[in-house]
Design a protein around this motif. Structure first.
Motif, PDB file in Angstrom:
ATOM      1  N   TYR A  33     -20.737 -35.253 -20.391  1.00  0.00           N
ATOM      2  CA  TYR A  33     -20.668 -34.181 -21.378  1.00  0.00           C
ATOM      3  C   TYR A  33     -20.968 -32.862 -20.666  1.00  0.00           C
ATOM      4  O   TYR A  33     -22.090 -32.651 -20.204  1.00  0.00           O
ATOM      5  N   ASN A  34     -19.954 -32.040 -20.557  1.00  0.00           N
ATOM      6  CA  ASN A  34     -20.094 -30.735 -19.889  1.00  0.00           C
ATOM      7  C   ASN A  34     -20.725 -30.853 -18.503  1.00  0.00           C
ATOM      8  O   ASN A  34     -21.764 -30.245 -18.229  1.00  0.00           O
ATOM      9  N   GLU A  35     -20.098 -31.636 -17.657  1.00  0.00           N
ATOM     10  CA  GLU A  35     -20.626 -31.853 -16.298  1.00  0.00           C
ATOM     11  C   GLU A  35     -19.663 -31.319 -15.241  1.00  0.00           C
ATOM     12  O   GLU A  35     -19.551 -31.882 -14.149  1.00  0.00           O
ATOM     13  N   ASP A  36     -18.958 -30.235 -15.527  1.00  0.00           N
ATOM     14  CA  ASP A  36     -17.932 -29.809 -14.555  1.00  0.00           C
ATOM     15  C   ASP A  36     -18.518 -29.363 -13.211  1.00  0.00           C
ATOM     16  O   ASP A  36     -17.817 -29.331 -12.210  1.00  0.00           O
ATOM     17  N   ASP A  63     -15.051 -38.853 -21.183  1.00  0.00           N
ATOM     18  CA  ASP A  63     -15.366 -37.467 -21.513  1.00  0.00           C
ATOM     19  C   ASP A  63     -15.813 -37.408 -22.971  1.00  0.00           C
ATOM     20  O   ASP A  63     -15.027 -37.648 -23.882  1.00  0.00           O
ATOM     21  N   SER A  66     -16.396 -32.836 -24.012  1.00  0.00           N
ATOM     22  CA  SER A  66     -16.845 -31.656 -23.250  1.00  0.00           C
ATOM     23  C   SER A  66     -16.051 -30.416 -23.635  1.00  0.00           C
ATOM     24  O   SER A  66     -14.865 -30.486 -23.947  1.00  0.00           O
ATOM     25  N   ARG A  67     -16.718 -29.267 -23.589  1.00  0.00           N
ATOM     26  CA  ARG A  67     -16.028 -28.007 -23.851  1.00  0.00           C
ATOM     27  C   ARG A  67     -15.794 -27.216 -22.570  1.00  0.00           C
ATOM     28  O   ARG A  67     -15.241 -26.121 -22.617  1.00  0.00           O
ATOM     29  N   ASP A  68     -16.232 -27.761 -21.435  1.00  0.00           N
ATOM     30  CA  ASP A  68     -15.976 -27.080 -20.155  1.00  0.00           C
ATOM     31  C   ASP A  68     -14.791 -27.768 -19.462  1.00  0.00           C
ATOM     32  O   ASP A  68     -13.969 -28.399 -20.114  1.00  0.00           O
ATOM     33  N   ARG A  69     -14.682 -27.694 -18.146  1.00  0.00           N
ATOM     34  CA  ARG A  69     -13.518 -28.225 -17.441  1.00  0.00           C
ATOM     35  C   ARG A  69     -13.685 -29.699 -17.035  1.00  0.00           C
ATOM     36  O   ARG A  69     -12.911 -30.195 -16.215  1.00  0.00           O
ATOM     37  N   THR A  70     -14.653 -30.387 -17.582  1.00  0.00           N
ATOM     38  CA  THR A  70     -14.907 -31.776 -17.180  1.00  0.00           C
ATOM     39  C   THR A  70     -13.645 -32.641 -17.237  1.00  0.00           C
ATOM     40  O   THR A  70     -13.312 -33.318 -16.258  1.00  0.00           O
ATOM     41  N   ASN A  92     -18.031 -34.460 -29.490  1.00  0.00           N
ATOM     42  CA  ASN A  92     -19.224 -34.901 -28.780  1.00  0.00           C
ATOM     43  C   ASN A  92     -19.965 -35.927 -29.640  1.00  0.00           C
ATOM     44  O   ASN A  92     -20.650 -35.579 -30.585  1.00  0.00           O
ATOM     45  N   ASP A 117     -24.587 -37.321 -13.883  1.00  0.00           N
ATOM     46  CA  ASP A 117     -25.122 -36.012 -13.480  1.00  0.00           C
ATOM     47  C   ASP A 117     -25.944 -36.096 -12.195  1.00  0.00           C
ATOM     48  O   ASP A 117     -26.786 -35.241 -11.934  1.00  0.00           O
TER      49      ASP A 117
END
Ligand code: UDP
Ligand code: MG
Length: 218
Positions: A33-36, A63, A66-70, A92, A117
């Motif tokens: 989750y949001n780990e780009d 995934d 996620s709201r980032d580029r993960t 999520n 992570d």
């Protein structure tokens, strides 16, 4: 598994007649989750470790909305890696639901779950698999030191939860909270993992008469 009820204590013997899975496929299931910032270094370390196992494997990255580029980075990794499978959850749903989604897809006879992570080190994988090969049904990682965690908000609640769980389940593990675990496939498919229950897997497992052991992790 041929064990007496309530005898599934950590440190008890592994189930004697469990099938030998040492040549079978391993599925590594990892939720993100949001780990780009960390997914690529994690993937590199994981890949190194699984390649060295010398047995068939698949990697399942989930995934969790996620709201980032993960997810974009996952897709890029997948282009060159046929062992990598991706699951994309629309929202999520949380770590447990993400793990469940990944495990449902897993085809390996051995399933490993871990965090993406870099808090769990892929270099620990051979030790988990060695325990499964000894005949254990479930190998649960435990953090040998939590020095970085604040005492009142993290270590004390964790100690209380572990004590309660050991007291009422009869399964004496040091740390029920770690999601770095290896399972024989039939175990994870038969024990409910929903809600926050992944934290209680050892307790549920005592009801299902499963041989559990634990392993210190970095
Ligand atoms: N994670 C997830 N969904 C969430 C929160 C976390 O899939 O809603 C993933 C996260 O990216 C990581 C793992 O689950 O790979 C553990 O999460 P986190 O580091 O937040 O948990 P903690 O270290 O506090 O146990
Ligand atoms: Mg973490």
């Amino acid at each position: 598994a041929g064990m007496e009820h309530g005898s599934a204590k950590a440190g008890a013997r592994p189930s004697p007649a469990r099938p030998d899975l040492s040549a079978e496929q391993v599925s590594i299931v990892v939720p993100f989750y949001n780990e780009d910032a960390l997914i690529e270094p994690f993937y590199t370390r994981l890949k190194e470790a699984v390649e060295r196992l010398g047995r068939p494997y698949e990697i399942i990255f989930v995934d969790d909305g996620s709201r980032d580029r993960t997810f974009e980075l996952m897709e890029r990794l997948k282009v060159d890696d046929p062992t990598l499978r991706l699951v994309k959850l629309r929202w999520n749903f949380g770590q447990t639901a993400a793990l469940t989604a990944g495990c449902e897809l897993a085809e390996g006879e051995v399933i490993v779950t871990m965090d993406g992570d870099l808090q769990h080190d892929p270099a620990d994988l051979p030790q988990f698999l060695a325990k499964i090969d000894e005949g254990w049904d479930l190998v649960s990682g435990y953090r040998s030191e939590r020095a970085g965690d604040p005492w009142l908000t993290r270590r004390l609640p964790s100690a209380v939860a572990n004590w309660l769980m050991a007291r009422f389940s009869g399964v004496k593990l040091r740390d029920f909270g770690t999601t770095f675990k290896a399972y024989r496939r039939d175990v994870i498919k038969n024990v409910p993992l929903y809600g926050d229950f992944h934290r209680f897997v050892p307790a549920l497992a005592s009801v299902y008469k499963i041989a559990i052991t634990e392993l210190p992790i970095k």
